[in-house]
Motif scaffolding. Structure first.
Motif, PDB file in Angstrom:
ATOM      1  N   GLU A  93      -8.499   0.069  -3.094  1.00 33.17           N
ATOM      2  CA  GLU A  93      -7.621   1.208  -2.825  1.00 33.17           C
ATOM      3  C   GLU A  93      -6.139   0.867  -2.943  1.00 33.17           C
ATOM      4  O   GLU A  93      -5.279   1.733  -2.755  1.00 33.17           O
ATOM      5  CB  GLU A  93      -7.904   1.759  -1.424  1.00 33.17           C
ATOM      6  CG  GLU A  93      -9.332   2.281  -1.257  1.00 33.17           C
ATOM      7  CD  GLU A  93      -9.597   2.799   0.142  1.00 33.17           C
ATOM      8  OE1 GLU A  93      -8.697   2.666   1.002  1.00 33.17           O
ATOM      9  OE2 GLU A  93     -10.698   3.328   0.373  1.00 33.17           O
ATOM     10  N   ILE A  94      -5.839  -0.422  -3.244  1.00 34.23           N
ATOM     11  CA  ILE A  94      -4.445  -0.864  -3.274  1.00 34.23           C
ATOM     12  C   ILE A  94      -4.166  -1.591  -4.590  1.00 34.23           C
ATOM     13  O   ILE A  94      -4.979  -2.408  -5.042  1.00 34.23           O
ATOM     14  CB  ILE A  94      -4.132  -1.791  -2.085  1.00 34.23           C
ATOM     15  CG1 ILE A  94      -4.480  -1.101  -0.759  1.00 34.23           C
ATOM     16  CG2 ILE A  94      -2.666  -2.209  -2.091  1.00 34.23           C
ATOM     17  CD1 ILE A  94      -4.344  -1.994   0.461  1.00 34.23           C
ATOM     18  N   ALA A  95      -3.013  -1.323  -5.190  1.00 35.83           N
ATOM     19  CA  ALA A  95      -2.629  -1.969  -6.444  1.00 35.83           C
ATOM     20  C   ALA A  95      -2.210  -3.417  -6.202  1.00 35.83           C
ATOM     21  O   ALA A  95      -2.000  -3.850  -5.064  1.00 35.83           O
ATOM     22  CB  ALA A  95      -1.493  -1.187  -7.107  1.00 35.83           C
ATOM     23  N   ASP A  96      -2.073  -4.175  -7.287  1.00 38.49           N
ATOM     24  CA  ASP A  96      -1.582  -5.547  -7.212  1.00 38.49           C
ATOM     25  C   ASP A  96      -0.125  -5.562  -6.753  1.00 38.49           C
ATOM     26  O   ASP A  96       0.596  -4.570  -6.836  1.00 38.49           O
ATOM     27  CB  ASP A  96      -1.660  -6.213  -8.584  1.00 38.49           C
ATOM     28  CG  ASP A  96      -3.073  -6.628  -8.965  1.00 38.49           C
ATOM     29  OD1 ASP A  96      -3.930  -6.736  -8.071  1.00 38.49           O
ATOM     30  OD2 ASP A  96      -3.317  -6.832 -10.180  1.00 38.49           O
ATOM     31  N   GLY A  97       0.305  -6.740  -6.287  1.00 39.84           N
ATOM     32  CA  GLY A  97       1.709  -6.954  -5.952  1.00 39.84           C
ATOM     33  C   GLY A  97       2.010  -6.774  -4.478  1.00 39.84           C
ATOM     34  O   GLY A  97       1.384  -5.968  -3.785  1.00 39.84           O
ATOM     35  N   ALA A  98       3.009  -7.539  -4.013  1.00 40.14           N
ATOM     36  CA  ALA A  98       3.408  -7.474  -2.612  1.00 40.14           C
ATOM     37  C   ALA A  98       3.960  -6.095  -2.252  1.00 40.14           C
ATOM     38  O   ALA A  98       3.721  -5.580  -1.156  1.00 40.14           O
ATOM     39  CB  ALA A  98       4.460  -8.551  -2.329  1.00 40.14           C
ATOM     40  N   THR A  99       4.682  -5.474  -3.178  1.00 43.30           N
ATOM     41  CA  THR A  99       5.266  -4.161  -2.906  1.00 43.30           C
ATOM     42  C   THR A  99       4.195  -3.120  -2.628  1.00 43.30           C
ATOM     43  O   THR A  99       4.310  -2.321  -1.687  1.00 43.30           O
ATOM     44  CB  THR A  99       6.138  -3.704  -4.090  1.00 43.30           C
ATOM     45  OG1 THR A  99       7.184  -4.663  -4.303  1.00 43.30           O
ATOM     46  CG2 THR A  99       6.755  -2.338  -3.812  1.00 43.30           C
ATOM     47  N   ALA A 100       3.136  -3.145  -3.420  1.00 46.50           N
ATOM     48  CA  ALA A 100       2.064  -2.162  -3.258  1.00 46.50           C
ATOM     49  C   ALA A 100       1.368  -2.315  -1.914  1.00 46.50           C
ATOM     50  O   ALA A 100       1.087  -1.308  -1.237  1.00 46.50           O
ATOM     51  CB  ALA A 100       1.043  -2.304  -4.395  1.00 46.50           C
ATOM     52  N   TRP A 101       1.102  -3.556  -1.488  1.00 44.62           N
ATOM     53  CA  TRP A 101       0.442  -3.730  -0.194  1.00 44.62           C
ATOM     54  C   TRP A 101       1.386  -3.334   0.939  1.00 44.62           C
ATOM     55  O   TRP A 101       0.988  -2.671   1.897  1.00 44.62           O
ATOM     56  CB  TRP A 101      -0.046  -5.164  -0.009  1.00 44.62           C
ATOM     57  CG  TRP A 101      -1.129  -5.269   1.040  1.00 44.62           C
ATOM     58  CD1 TRP A 101      -1.696  -4.246   1.748  1.00 44.62           C
ATOM     59  CD2 TRP A 101      -1.789  -6.452   1.488  1.00 44.62           C
ATOM     60  NE1 TRP A 101      -2.668  -4.716   2.608  1.00 44.62           N
ATOM     61  CE2 TRP A 101      -2.739  -6.070   2.462  1.00 44.62           C
ATOM     62  CE3 TRP A 101      -1.672  -7.797   1.161  1.00 44.62           C
ATOM     63  CZ2 TRP A 101      -3.560  -6.988   3.113  1.00 44.62           C
ATOM     64  CZ3 TRP A 101      -2.498  -8.712   1.801  1.00 44.62           C
ATOM     65  CH2 TRP A 101      -3.429  -8.315   2.773  1.00 44.62           C
ATOM     66  N   GLY A 102       2.647  -3.697   0.811  1.00 39.49           N
ATOM     67  CA  GLY A 102       3.611  -3.308   1.826  1.00 39.49           C
ATOM     68  C   GLY A 102       3.710  -1.794   1.960  1.00 39.49           C
ATOM     69  O   GLY A 102       3.724  -1.249   3.074  1.00 39.49           O
ATOM     70  N   ASN A 103       3.750  -1.095   0.825  1.00 36.18           N
ATOM     71  CA  ASN A 103       3.824   0.367   0.852  1.00 36.18           C
ATOM     72  C   ASN A 103       2.561   0.979   1.458  1.00 36.18           C
ATOM     73  O   ASN A 103       2.637   1.962   2.214  1.00 36.18           O
ATOM     74  CB  ASN A 103       4.035   0.912  -0.560  1.00 36.18           C
ATOM     75  CG  ASN A 103       5.436   0.649  -1.081  1.00 36.18           C
ATOM     76  OD1 ASN A 103       6.359   0.381  -0.303  1.00 36.18           O
ATOM     77  ND2 ASN A 103       5.604   0.709  -2.389  1.00 36.18           N
ATOM     78  N   ALA A 104       1.400   0.404   1.134  1.00 38.50           N
ATOM     79  CA  ALA A 104       0.140   0.916   1.674  1.00 38.50           C
ATOM     80  C   ALA A 104       0.092   0.746   3.194  1.00 38.50           C
ATOM     81  O   ALA A 104      -0.348   1.647   3.918  1.00 38.50           O
ATOM     82  CB  ALA A 104      -1.043   0.202   1.017  1.00 38.50           C
ATOM     83  N   LEU A 105       0.540  -0.414   3.688  1.00 40.66           N
ATOM     84  CA  LEU A 105       0.567  -0.658   5.128  1.00 40.66           C
ATOM     85  C   LEU A 105       1.545   0.285   5.830  1.00 40.66           C
ATOM     86  O   LEU A 105       1.256   0.826   6.903  1.00 40.66           O
ATOM     87  CB  LEU A 105       0.950  -2.117   5.403  1.00 40.66           C
ATOM     88  CG  LEU A 105      -0.074  -3.183   4.985  1.00 40.66           C
ATOM     89  CD1 LEU A 105       0.537  -4.575   5.071  1.00 40.66           C
ATOM     90  CD2 LEU A 105      -1.327  -3.102   5.845  1.00 40.66           C
ATOM     91  N   LYS A 106       2.692   0.489   5.209  1.00 39.79           N
ATOM     92  CA  LYS A 106       3.703   1.379   5.794  1.00 39.79           C
ATOM     93  C   LYS A 106       3.182   2.825   5.841  1.00 39.79           C
ATOM     94  O   LYS A 106       3.339   3.523   6.854  1.00 39.79           O
ATOM     95  CB  LYS A 106       4.979   1.307   4.955  1.00 39.79           C
ATOM     96  CG  LYS A 106       6.175   2.021   5.574  1.00 39.79           C
ATOM     97  CD  LYS A 106       7.396   1.935   4.655  1.00 39.79           C
ATOM     98  CE  LYS A 106       7.798   0.496   4.417  1.00 39.79           C
ATOM     99  NZ  LYS A 106       9.020   0.392   3.554  1.00 39.79           N
ATOM    100  N   HIS A 107       2.555   3.260   4.754  1.00 34.54           N
ATOM    101  CA  HIS A 107       2.011   4.618   4.694  1.00 34.54           C
ATOM    102  C   HIS A 107       0.942   4.817   5.768  1.00 34.54           C
ATOM    103  O   HIS A 107       0.921   5.846   6.463  1.00 34.54           O
ATOM    104  CB  HIS A 107       1.415   4.867   3.306  1.00 34.54           C
ATOM    105  CG  HIS A 107       0.811   6.215   3.137  1.00 34.54           C
ATOM    106  ND1 HIS A 107       1.548   7.341   2.826  1.00 34.54           N
ATOM    107  CD2 HIS A 107      -0.481   6.639   3.256  1.00 34.54           C
ATOM    108  CE1 HIS A 107       0.757   8.387   2.758  1.00 34.54           C
ATOM    109  NE2 HIS A 107      -0.488   7.997   3.004  1.00 34.54           N
ATOM    110  N   ALA A 108       0.056   3.828   5.923  1.00 32.41           N
ATOM    111  CA  ALA A 108      -1.015   3.932   6.923  1.00 32.41           C
ATOM    112  C   ALA A 108      -0.437   4.053   8.324  1.00 32.41           C
ATOM    113  O   ALA A 108      -0.899   4.870   9.141  1.00 32.41           O
ATOM    114  CB  ALA A 108      -1.944   2.724   6.827  1.00 32.41           C
ATOM    115  N   ARG A 109       0.596   3.264   8.621  1.00 41.93           N
ATOM    116  CA  ARG A 109       1.199   3.314   9.957  1.00 41.93           C
ATOM    117  C   ARG A 109       1.922   4.644  10.191  1.00 41.93           C
ATOM    118  O   ARG A 109       1.888   5.196  11.291  1.00 41.93           O
ATOM    119  CB  ARG A 109       2.159   2.136  10.156  1.00 41.93           C
ATOM    120  CG  ARG A 109       1.428   0.813  10.344  1.00 41.93           C
ATOM    121  CD  ARG A 109       2.306  -0.300  10.844  1.00 41.93           C
ATOM    122  NE  ARG A 109       1.466  -1.447  11.199  1.00 41.93           N
ATOM    123  CZ  ARG A 109       0.892  -1.627  12.375  1.00 41.93           C
ATOM    124  NH1 ARG A 109       1.075  -0.741  13.340  1.00 41.93           N
ATOM    125  NH2 ARG A 109       0.137  -2.683  12.606  1.00 41.93           N
TER     126      ARG A 109
END
Length: 286
Positions: free
Chosen positions: A202-218
C-alpha cells in the motif's frame, strides 16, 4: 495377602513399567544431532507440515510445544491435529525465502500454497534439537502493489554478522522513535532516502512515501499503535514482532528490515488480526 506376595506383585509392576518405558524409548525416532536449528525448522516445515510426515513432527517437536498460532491447540498433539485438519492432502508447496537465527530463535519468511496461497513470518524457539515454541503472522498475497514489488521478493542473504547488535539497536530506535512515538519527521534520519525499497503493497518506495503514509494515517486516526515484544536479528536483517492495534482491532505485527551502512534500506511486513476466540491461551505475540 502375605507380605511376600505383595512384594512380588510390586516388583512385577516395576519391571513391567520399566519394560514399557524402555520400549517407548526404543520406538521413539532419534533426532539427527548433526542438523542445525535452521535445518531442523525447514525439515519440520517441509516434511512435517507440507508433506505431512508425522514421524518428523514426533521427532523434532517437543511434547510440550508451546503454540501461539491462534488456530492450533498447544502441544505437539495440537500441531499434529492441526496438520491433519489442513487442506491440500499433503500436496501443497512451500518456499522459504529468508531464514536467520538469533540465539534459540529461528526466523523464517515463507510462501505457502496449501489449498490457498499464503505469506508467513514463522518464528521458532529451538532447544536440544526440538522445536519448543512457535509464533507466526499469516496473510494472503496482495492482488496489487503500488510499489511494483511482491511482498517477499528482494535481498535474502544474511551478511555482516559482526553488525548484528548495531543493526538491532538502529531498528529498535527507529521503531520507538517513528512508529511508536510518532516522530514522523525523523523518518529520513533512519531510511536510505529515495533508494529505500518498500514491500508493503500500500506504500510506494522511498523515505518520503513512507513518511507521508505515516503522517496521513496519524492525521486521520488510522495509525498502527505498536507494543514491541521481540527484536530478533542476524547481520543485515532485523525482525520486530509487536502487538498492535488500529481502529480498535488488535493485531499481531511483524516488520522485517534490512540494514546496510547504518541505514534501513528495505522493509517487509505482515499484520494479522488477533481472533476473539483462539484455539490456545498463549497469545499470538506473548
Amino acid at each position: 495377602m502375605k507380605p511376600a506376595t505383595l512384594m512380588l506383585i510390586a516388583c512385577l509392576c516395576l519391571l513391567l513399567g520399566a519394560c514399557a518405558s524402555t520400549k517407548e524409548e526404543e520406538e521413539a525416532p532419534a533426532v539427527d544431532t548433526s542438523l542445525s536449528n535452521e535445518e531442523i525448522v525447514l525439515k519440520v516445515l517441509q516434511e512435517g507440515l507440507v508433506e505431512r510426515d508425522l514421524d518428523v513432527v514426533e521427532t523434532y517437536v517437543a511434547k510440550d510445544y508451546k503454540q501461539h498460532n491462534p488456530y492450533a491447540k498447544t502441544g505437539r498433539q495440537g500441531l499434529i491435529d492441526f496438520i491433519k485438519s489442513m487442506r491440500g492432502g499433503g500436496h501443497g508447496t512451500f518456499k522459504n525465502v529468508r531464514i536467520f537465527s538469533d540465539g534459540e530463535y529461528v526466523v523464517t519468511h515463507n510462501e505457502y500454497d496449501l489449498g490457498e496461497k499464503q505469506i508467513t513470518f514463522d518464528v521458532f524457539r529451538v532447544v536440544d534439537h526440538q522445536l519448543v515454541e512457535h509464533w507466526d503472522g499469516v496473510k494472503a498475497p496482495a492482488e496489487r502493489s503500488v510499489n511494483g514489488h511482491t511482498e517477499t521478493d528482494g535481498a535474502a542473504g544474511v551478511v555482516e554478522l559482526n553488525k548484528t547488535d548495531e543493526n538491532k539497536k538502529l531498528v529498535r530506535k527507529f521503531v520507538d522513535d517513528v512508529l511508536v512515538n510518532g516522530n514522523v519527521s525523523k523518518v529520513a534520519e533512519y531510511l536510505d532516502g529515495e533508494n529505500f525499497v518498500q514491500h508493503d503493497p500500500e506504500i510506494a518506495d522511498g523515505a518520503t512515501a513512507w513518511g507521508n503514509a505515516l503522517k496521513h494515517a496519524r492525521n486521520f486516526g488510522k495509525q498502527y499503535n505498536y507494543d514491541v515484544r521481540r527484536v530478533l536479528g542476524a547481520g543485515n536483517f532485523v525482525l520486530v514482532q509487536s502487538k498492535g492495534d488500529r481502529e480498535g482491532a488488535e493485531l499481531a505485527m511483524y516488520d522485517l528490515f534490512r540494514v546496510m551502512n547504518a541505514k534501513i534500506v528495505e522493509h517487509w511486513t505482515i499484520r494479522q488480526k488477533i481472533p476473539d476466540k483462539p484455539a490456545n491461551e498463549n497469545g499470538m505475540v506473548d
